[in-house]
Structures are given as C-alpha cells and as structure tokens.
Design a protein around this motif. Structure first.
Motif, PDB file in Angstrom:
ATOM      1  N   SER A   1      -7.602  -5.177   1.441  1.00  0.00           N
ATOM      2  CA  SER A   1      -7.931  -3.809   1.020  1.00  0.00           C
ATOM      3  C   SER A   1      -7.332  -3.508  -0.343  1.00  0.00           C
ATOM      4  O   SER A   1      -6.140  -3.729  -0.578  1.00  0.00           O
ATOM      5  N   VAL A   2      -8.194  -3.002  -1.233  1.00  0.00           N
ATOM      6  CA  VAL A   2      -7.753  -2.460  -2.520  1.00  0.00           C
ATOM      7  C   VAL A   2      -8.270  -1.027  -2.643  1.00  0.00           C
ATOM      8  O   VAL A   2      -8.438  -0.504  -3.747  1.00  0.00           O
TER       9      VAL A   2
ATOM     10  N   LEU B   1      -3.333  -3.730  -0.862  1.00  0.00           N
ATOM     11  CA  LEU B   1      -2.862  -3.104  -2.101  1.00  0.00           C
ATOM     12  C   LEU B   1      -3.418  -1.691  -2.232  1.00  0.00           C
ATOM     13  O   LEU B   1      -3.414  -1.118  -3.321  1.00  0.00           O
ATOM     14  N   SER B   2      -3.872  -1.130  -1.155  1.00  0.00           N
ATOM     15  CA  SER B   2      -4.568   0.160  -1.186  1.00  0.00           C
ATOM     16  C   SER B   2      -3.624   1.318  -1.502  1.00  0.00           C
ATOM     17  O   SER B   2      -2.400   1.200  -1.412  1.00  0.00           O
ATOM     18  N   HIS B   3      -4.241   2.459  -1.917  1.00  0.00           N
ATOM     19  CA  HIS B   3      -3.516   3.713  -2.161  1.00  0.00           C
ATOM     20  C   HIS B   3      -2.408   3.531  -3.205  1.00  0.00           C
ATOM     21  O   HIS B   3      -1.243   3.844  -2.965  1.00  0.00           O
ATOM     22  N   ASN B   4      -2.802   3.005  -4.367  1.00  0.00           N
ATOM     23  CA  ASN B   4      -1.919   2.900  -5.524  1.00  0.00           C
ATOM     24  C   ASN B   4      -2.678   3.398  -6.747  1.00  0.00           C
ATOM     25  O   ASN B   4      -3.658   4.154  -6.608  1.00  0.00           O
ATOM     26  N   HIS B   5      -2.255   2.980  -7.941  1.00  0.00           N
ATOM     27  CA  HIS B   5      -2.940   3.368  -9.177  1.00  0.00           C
ATOM     28  C   HIS B   5      -3.323   2.114  -9.974  1.00  0.00           C
ATOM     29  O   HIS B   5      -3.280   2.118 -11.200  1.00  0.00           O
ATOM     30  N   LEU B   6      -3.674   1.058  -9.283  1.00  0.00           N
ATOM     31  CA  LEU B   6      -4.024  -0.202  -9.945  1.00  0.00           C
ATOM     32  C   LEU B   6      -5.315  -0.032 -10.737  1.00  0.00           C
ATOM     33  O   LEU B   6      -6.233   0.689 -10.321  1.00  0.00           O
ATOM     34  N   ASN B   7      -5.401  -0.715 -11.901  1.00  0.00           N
ATOM     35  CA  ASN B   7      -6.595  -0.637 -12.719  1.00  0.00           C
ATOM     36  C   ASN B   7      -7.026  -2.038 -13.145  1.00  0.00           C
ATOM     37  O   ASN B   7      -6.426  -3.030 -12.752  1.00  0.00           O
TER      38      ASN B   7
ATOM     39  N   PHE C   1     -12.976  -1.455  -0.344  1.00  0.00           N
ATOM     40  CA  PHE C   1     -13.064  -1.168  -1.776  1.00  0.00           C
ATOM     41  C   PHE C   1     -13.270   0.322  -2.071  1.00  0.00           C
ATOM     42  O   PHE C   1     -13.326   0.706  -3.252  1.00  0.00           O
ATOM     43  N   GLU C   2     -13.367   1.150  -1.053  1.00  0.00           N
ATOM     44  CA  GLU C   2     -13.687   2.555  -1.271  1.00  0.00           C
ATOM     45  C   GLU C   2     -12.581   3.257  -2.067  1.00  0.00           C
ATOM     46  O   GLU C   2     -11.436   2.811  -2.126  1.00  0.00           O
ATOM     47  N   GLY C   3     -12.966   4.377  -2.691  1.00  0.00           N
ATOM     48  CA  GLY C   3     -11.999   5.139  -3.465  1.00  0.00           C
ATOM     49  C   GLY C   3     -11.765   4.599  -4.861  1.00  0.00           C
ATOM     50  O   GLY C   3     -10.819   5.009  -5.532  1.00  0.00           O
ATOM     51  N   ASN C   4     -12.608   3.659  -5.317  1.00  0.00           N
ATOM     52  CA  ASN C   4     -12.560   3.145  -6.694  1.00  0.00           C
ATOM     53  C   ASN C   4     -13.912   3.468  -7.330  1.00  0.00           C
ATOM     54  O   ASN C   4     -14.880   2.716  -7.173  1.00  0.00           O
ATOM     55  N   GLU C   5     -14.000   4.581  -8.051  1.00  0.00           N
ATOM     56  CA  GLU C   5     -15.287   5.076  -8.536  1.00  0.00           C
ATOM     57  C   GLU C   5     -15.966   4.124  -9.498  1.00  0.00           C
ATOM     58  O   GLU C   5     -17.190   4.113  -9.606  1.00  0.00           O
ATOM     59  N   ASN C   6     -15.188   3.322 -10.211  1.00  0.00           N
ATOM     60  CA  ASN C   6     -15.772   2.468 -11.240  1.00  0.00           C
ATOM     61  C   ASN C   6     -16.042   1.042 -10.764  1.00  0.00           C
ATOM     62  O   ASN C   6     -16.381   0.184 -11.568  1.00  0.00           O
ATOM     63  N   LEU C   7     -15.871   0.798  -9.475  1.00  0.00           N
ATOM     64  CA  LEU C   7     -16.264  -0.505  -8.930  1.00  0.00           C
ATOM     65  C   LEU C   7     -17.747  -0.469  -8.596  1.00  0.00           C
ATOM     66  O   LEU C   7     -18.295   0.570  -8.206  1.00  0.00           O
ATOM     67  N   CYS C   8     -18.385  -1.611  -8.705  1.00  0.00           N
ATOM     68  CA  CYS C   8     -19.792  -1.713  -8.359  1.00  0.00           C
ATOM     69  C   CYS C   8     -20.050  -3.111  -7.814  1.00  0.00           C
ATOM     70  O   CYS C   8     -19.194  -3.988  -7.853  1.00  0.00           O
TER      71      CYS C   8
ATOM     72  N   SER D   1       0.815  -1.210   0.000  1.00  0.00           N
ATOM     73  CA  SER D   1       0.000   0.000   0.000  1.00  0.00           C
ATOM     74  C   SER D   1       0.853   1.266   0.000  1.00  0.00           C
ATOM     75  O   SER D   1       2.049   1.248   0.303  1.00  0.00           O
ATOM     76  N   HIS D   2       0.203   2.386  -0.371  1.00  0.00           N
ATOM     77  CA  HIS D   2       0.825   3.715  -0.357  1.00  0.00           C
ATOM     78  C   HIS D   2       2.105   3.756  -1.194  1.00  0.00           C
ATOM     79  O   HIS D   2       3.177   4.136  -0.720  1.00  0.00           O
ATOM     80  N   ASN D   3       1.979   3.337  -2.455  1.00  0.00           N
ATOM     81  CA  ASN D   3       3.050   3.451  -3.438  1.00  0.00           C
ATOM     82  C   ASN D   3       2.467   4.048  -4.710  1.00  0.00           C
ATOM     83  O   ASN D   3       1.402   4.679  -4.677  1.00  0.00           O
TER      84      ASN D   3
END
Length: 729
Positions: free
Chosen positions: A622-623, A599-605, A646-653, A576-578
């Motif tokens: 956590s992602v 894996l949180s606070h990254n730019h994974l897609n 899962f928060e902070g991922n706008e395109n997850l549903c 996380s945080h990278n």
C-alpha cells in the motif's frame, strides 16, 4: 609310600590333547555362526531394505556368520538369533510375518520408523508365534486396522510399542490383561476408539509405564468399578483422550495409590472439577493438566495438607483451565522445587505473590488472567535463575521493571496488554541476557534513555501501543540479532536513523531454541506481529525466518533512508501514518524477500519505482494517501493489487486504477505521461530538443530550396536597409 610308576599316571600329553579337543568342540558349537534356517530367513528380509540400507553387510560372501551382521544379535547358546534391530531400514508395505517364524529364540524385535502397513500372516506363523519375545517395537510405521488379539499370546512380553501408526477400533479387552509380564505399553498417536477400562490392568503387577495419548476418540474409564491396582506406575500419558466421561471428568482416583510416579500427562482430557491435593505430592517430576476445566485446589486444602511438607514437582502446567481464585497463601512454600510453572489462560485474580522461596524457578507464565497490582521487587528473590517471565494480558500496574529488579538471568520478558506506566526503568539493562522485550499496549511514556536497548542479545523488541516519545534510539541499529522491531502507535518523532544496514540484519537468521525450558515440557516461543494487515503468530520455522519493522502511527518526518533497502532479508516493513516525504528509494527493489510493504498515509512524492514490480514475494502492498504521481507500472507483482493500494494519490494513473494517462511522444517514440514533464530535467530536455529540431529543420529547408533562400535574403536586406543597417561586402 613309593612314588607311582610312569605307567600308572595318565600321560600329560593325552590329558592336554583331550582338553584342547573338548574346548575346540565347545568353541565350534558356540562360534560356528547362526542357525541355517535363521540365516536363510535373514536373507529373505535383506531384499526388503530400501535406499541406503540396501548396502548393509547382510551377505554370506562377506560375512558367513550372520551373527556378525549389522542389527543382528546372537545368544551364547549355539549362536541363535535373540535380537533384530531393523529400525529405519526402509521396510514398507505389507510385510510377510512368516519370515520371523525361524527365530524361535528371538527376544527383541525392533521394526520401528519404517513404513510397514500390515503383516500378511501375523498369527499363523509370524510375529504372534514369537513366544520368547520380550520387546516388540512397531512404533512410527503405517500400520492400519485393528490391534490383533493374538499379541496376547506373547506371555514373556515386557515392552510393547505400537504408537504413531494408524491403528483403529477398540483395544481388545483380553489383550493387555493376558500380558502378565508387561512393563511398558505404548499405543499412543493412533486412531483407537471405544472405551478402555483401566481396571483390566489391575493384575499387571509389573506395569510401570502406560501411554495411550492422542487417540482423540478413545474413552478411558478409571471409575466404572471399584478396583485396586497391583502395579506402581512411573509414567502415565493419556493426553488428548477422553477420560472419565461417565464419571463427570474426575481426575483418576487410583493415582492416589501410585507412589513411584515421576510424571503424568492428562492434558486435554476433558477433566473437570478440583485437583486432588494428594496429586501434587505423589509426583517427583512433572504434572501436566493443561487444556481442561479444572478449578485447582482450595486454599484451606493447601494450607492444611502442606504443613512442613513440600511438593517435589519440577514442572507444573495448569494452563487453559477455569481456575478462578487468588494464588494461595504459602504457594511458594509448597512448590519449592519448581523449575517451570504455567498457569496462563485461567481466571486468576489478585496480585502476583512473592516466589522468592522457589529458588530454582526458570519459567513463570501467568499470562491471560485477571491479576492486578504492582510487581514486587522481590518477585523471585535476589538469587533468581528466572529466564522467562510472561505476564501479558492482565491488569498489572506500576513501573517496568520495578526498582531493585534482580533478574540477571532473564531471557524473555512479556508484559504486553497491562497498565504498566512511567518510563522504561534503568534497571532493564541489568538483564544482559535478554532476548525478548515485549511491553506493548501499556501506559509507558517518556523518552527511551541511552543504553536501555543496547543489549546485543535482543532479537525481539515490541514497544508499540504506548506513549513513548523522542527520537528512535540509534542504538537499535547495532543489535546483531534484532529481527522483530515494533515501535508503532507511539509519539516518536524526527527522522528514521539511516544506519539500519548492518550485516546481521541482512544475513543472520533469528535463532530460538524451542527446547530451552526444563523438565518434560517443550515450550515453543512465539511472537505476535501485525503484518499483511492482520495479527499473525510466528513460531517454529516461521519465527526463525521472519524479520519485520513497524514504525507506523508515529510523528516521523524526513525522507525514507535508502539504507532500509539494504536489509535484504526484511520481510515486513510498515512506515504508514507518519509525515514522511520525498521519493520511495529506488533500492527498495533489492528487498526481494519482502512480503508486506505499507507506506500509506504519508507525504511521499515522485513516481513509483518500476522495479518494485520485480519483488515476487510481495503479497501485501500500500502506498495509499500520498502525493505520488505518474503511471503505475502494470507489470509482474504490482498487477496483483487493486485500487485500494494506490487510492488517495490524485496524480497517479494507469490501468490498475482504471485512470487513463495523457501522453506525449518524444523523438525516440517513447510515451511520456503529462505528469512526467513536470520534472525539471525532462522539461528542459524537451525545450532544448524542440529548439534544436526547429533550427536545424529550417537550415535544411533553406539548403534545399534555393529560390526561397534568395527571396528570404532579399527580404532581410530590405528590412535592414529600412532600419539603417548595411552590410559591407
């Protein structure tokens, strides 16, 4: 003188016959086998054995002489049974003590490590009537109730062991005093209460070993009356008892008269005040005074008493006390024989003195104090055999390790939570046996030079909480025993090496010998590691099984290397945080022992791999705060996590985050989310499928409707004629 006639001499044959008959009678008397009553008593005991012990050779059909039976020892006089060794034979429940009444000459009875709860008739005809017994071992059973005072009748008893049971109540006042031949008393690990006055043992002149440990509510008083012991103890263990509550917790003063002591355990005894200076000279092996409120010796006492004297102590544990002082001048000269010294968790201040005179010191623990200054290069001398140096949680400064470091035998180095600065010293590789390197939370900086962490023995590398920078050393991939790797909260940059896949990481458990320290102290190794969102301490079996990587809070970039998914025994991974990008590797589904994945606070897609839900051991996940998209699989283990994972991922549903996914249906009826069509493969597949469906549907319609086909053809001919086109038939 004329020779005597043949008739005047006893016939040689007659003398020989008489000799043989006498010898045979004597042999028969000794070797005829054990007494009949004793044999019958043994046969009453045999059915009480359980499990594998039922097959002992206690059977007259196979061995008529019961003296030959396993665990039975007979004396020379008429083959009477003198010893019974019935340890760990599966005896359980209430045992009828009368079965031992037949053994009138029994000297040794060992019933330890069974599950005996009581003796049905201990006093009338049982154990207490074995007036010849010298050794009685009843330890590690399930005995409950009070200690029967009738044991005081065993006037020949030398060894009494009843430790590790559930005995309660007071120690009968007259019990031990009546045992005038007693040498060893072991009543530890019970639930004894009340007050035991040590002066009741004053006349037990043969006593040399006394164990009352871990009777947590037992009060032991040694100062209530003035008394002088006739005994000379060799070993005293009062651990986890309440000692001298009525005397302000003073160290027992009678110990000043004990000149044969090898060791004392007075740990966790509610003792207070100063340690008597004579105590360190009366012991030849170990002194354990940890977990009390001691203040240690005054400096002038040490210097005044020492002179040319030195303490023979090999193990000194004063940890978890209230010692507030600088380590005394001449400390090393006083304890030249020490192999293990633990003064952790006190209030020591000042610097760490040179211990070069203590040439046999293997373990030094001064952690959790208020020590300051730099470590001396000559800390333990040039010929040091030091294996463990534990100085964490102080205010020490300077380089790590200092220039000229000579600790070639060092195995464990813990310096976390200090103010050490500069780069990791190039002298570190000199300690080729190093297994634990813990320098977390200091002021270290710079890059890690090549070769510094190449030691193949390293199992624990904890460098988090510094200002280290540069790339993650690729040599970490090849440490065969590496199980804890913490590089968190630094300034490491670049990509994560793609070489973390060697076989040792996947299959080899970390091995730590909990009994590596000398003397009578077992120091259990432990590792503090942040996982599952909290700081946890791993020791014992969890330490052996745990494998963890923490690269969080750095400047790492690039993608997550798929090779991490091959570390099948990995239980905790924190990236996380990278600045990591790209998808989560599909082969993370192979991390079936994973308990914590952050894996949180990254730019994974991309989307969440569906098979992550199959990791049944996953308890922290956590992602959050990435660029992930698509539907969150509502399956198996993933359903145990809430929206915060899962928060902070706008395109997850998905159902987990209470956000409905918009869907389209392909021709097979598969439901696709609107985000899924964003991928090129699915987009062009959808376009091609739609075109094919429309084209062949139109052809089929023309084939089935001849009238429409004629009108369509006529219309097309007219259009072509108007455009100047013509078709030659």
């Amino acid at each position: 003188m004329a020779p005597s006639s043949p008739r005047s001499r006893p016939p040689l044959r007659l003398l020989t016959a008489l000799l043989i008959i006498s010898l045979a009678a004597a042999v028969a008397k000794v070797c005829r086998g054990c007494d009949g009553d004793e044999q019958r008593a043994l046969l009453r005991i045999a059915p009480l054995f359980s499990g594998e012990f039922r097959h002992r050779n206690w059977d007259v059909s196979t061995a008529a002489n019961c003296c030959a039976w396993e665990g039975v020892g007979c004396g020379r006089r008429a083959g009477r049974v003198v010893s019974l060794s019935l340890a760990q034979v599966g005896l359980h429940g209430a045992l009828d003590g009368s079965v031992f009444a037949a053994f009138a000459e029994l000297q040794e009875l060992d019933l330890s490590f069974n599950q005996i709860t009581s003796f049905a008739s201990p006093s009338s005809s049982g154990v207490c009537n074995l007036d010849q017994v010298e050794s009685l071992e009843l330890d590690d059973n399930m005995l409950h109730g009070i200690i029967n005072p009738c044991l005081g009748k065993l006037r020949h008893l030398r060894y009494l062991s009843m430790g590790g049971n559930f005995l309660r109540g007071e120690i009968p006042p007259s019990l031990l005093g009546n045992l005038t031949q007693i040498e060893t008393i072991h009543l530890g690990e019970n639930n004894l209460t009340g007050t035991f006055f040590f002066s009741s043992l004053a006349n037990n002149s043969k006593l040399h070993e006394m164990v009352l440990s871990s009777n947590h509510r037992l009060e032991i008083e040694t100062e209530a009356v003035t008394w002088a012991p006739l005994f000379q103890l060799e070993y005293l263990n009062l651990r986890n008892c309440i000692v001298n509550k009525r005397s302000n917790g003073v160290v027992p003063t009678f110990l000043s008269t004990q000149m044969s002591l090898s060791g004392i355990d007075l740990s966790h005894c509610s003792l207070r005040g100063k340690i008597p200076p004579w105590l360190v000279y009366n012991l030849s092996d170990f002194l354990l005074l940890n977990d009390n409120s001691m203040e240690f010796l005054e400096v002038e006492h040490i210097n005044g008493l020492a002179g040319n004297m030195t303490s023979p102590l090999q193990v000194l544990d004063l940890s978890n006390n209230s010692i507030s002082m600088a380590m005394p001048i001449g400390f090393a000269g006083l304890f030249t024989k020490l192999e293990y010294m633990d003064m952790s968790s006190n209030l020591l201040f000042g610097g760490v003195p040179s211990l070069a005179e203590v040439t046999s010191l293997q373990v030094l623990d001064l952690s959790h104090n208020r020590l300051t200054g730099e470590l001396l290069p000559s800390l333990t001398g040039n010929a040091s055999v030091l294996t463990s140096l534990l100085l964490s949680n102080n205010n020490l400064t300077g380089p790590v390790p200092p220039s000229g470091w000579g600790l070639q035998q060092l195995v464990h180095l813990s310096l976390e939570n200090n103010r050490f600065s500069g780069r990791l010293s190039p002298f570190l590789p000199n300690s080729s046996l190093l297994e634990t390197l813990n320098v977390r939370n200091n002021d270290l900086s710079g890059i890690i030079q090549d070769g510094l962490l190449s030691n193949q023995q390293l199992g624990v590398i904890l460098l988090g909480g510094n200002s280290l920078q540069g790339a993650i050393p690729i040599e970490l991939c090849f440490n065969e025993y590496l199980h804890f790797l913490d590089l968190s909260n630094n300034q490491f940059s670049g990509e994560i090496p793609g070489c973390f896949y060697n076989n040792f990481w996947t299959d080899m458990p970390l091995y730590y010998n909990d009994n590596r320290f000398p003397g009578n102290v077992t120091q259990q190794m432990s590792v503090d590691f942040t996982t599952k969102g909290e700081d946890l301490k791993y020791m014992g079996a969890p330490l052996v099984l745990m494998t963890a990587i923490d690269f969080s809070m750095n400047h790492l970039s690039g993608t997550i290397p798929p090779s991490l998914g091959l570390l099948r025994k990995l239980r905790s991974l924190n990236l996380s945080h990278n600045h990591l990008a790209g998808p989560i590797p599909e082969n993370f589904m192979y991390l079936q022992d994973m308990e914590s994945l952050d894996l949180s606070h990254n730019h994974l897609n991309g989307s969440l791999p569906v098979l992550l839900a199959s990791i049944s051991s996953l308890s922290s996940f956590s992602v959050a705060y990435n660029n992930l998209s698509g539907e969150i699989p509502f399956q198996s283990q993933l359903t145990t996590f809430n929206e915060s994972s899962f928060e902070g991922n706008e395109n997850l549903c998905g159902e987990i985050i209470s956000k409905k996914c918009s869907t389209i249906h392909d021709q097979q009826g598969v439901v696709l989310s609107s985000d899924a069509i964003d991928t090129p493969l699915i987009y062009w597949s959808f376009v091609a499928g739609s075109f094919a469906l429309g084209f062949w549907g139109f052809i089929a319609f023309l084939t089935w409707n001849a009238g429409f086909k004629r009108r369509l053809c006529a219309l097309m001919d007219k259009c072509m004629y108007n455009m100047g086109w013509s078709i030659v038939p």
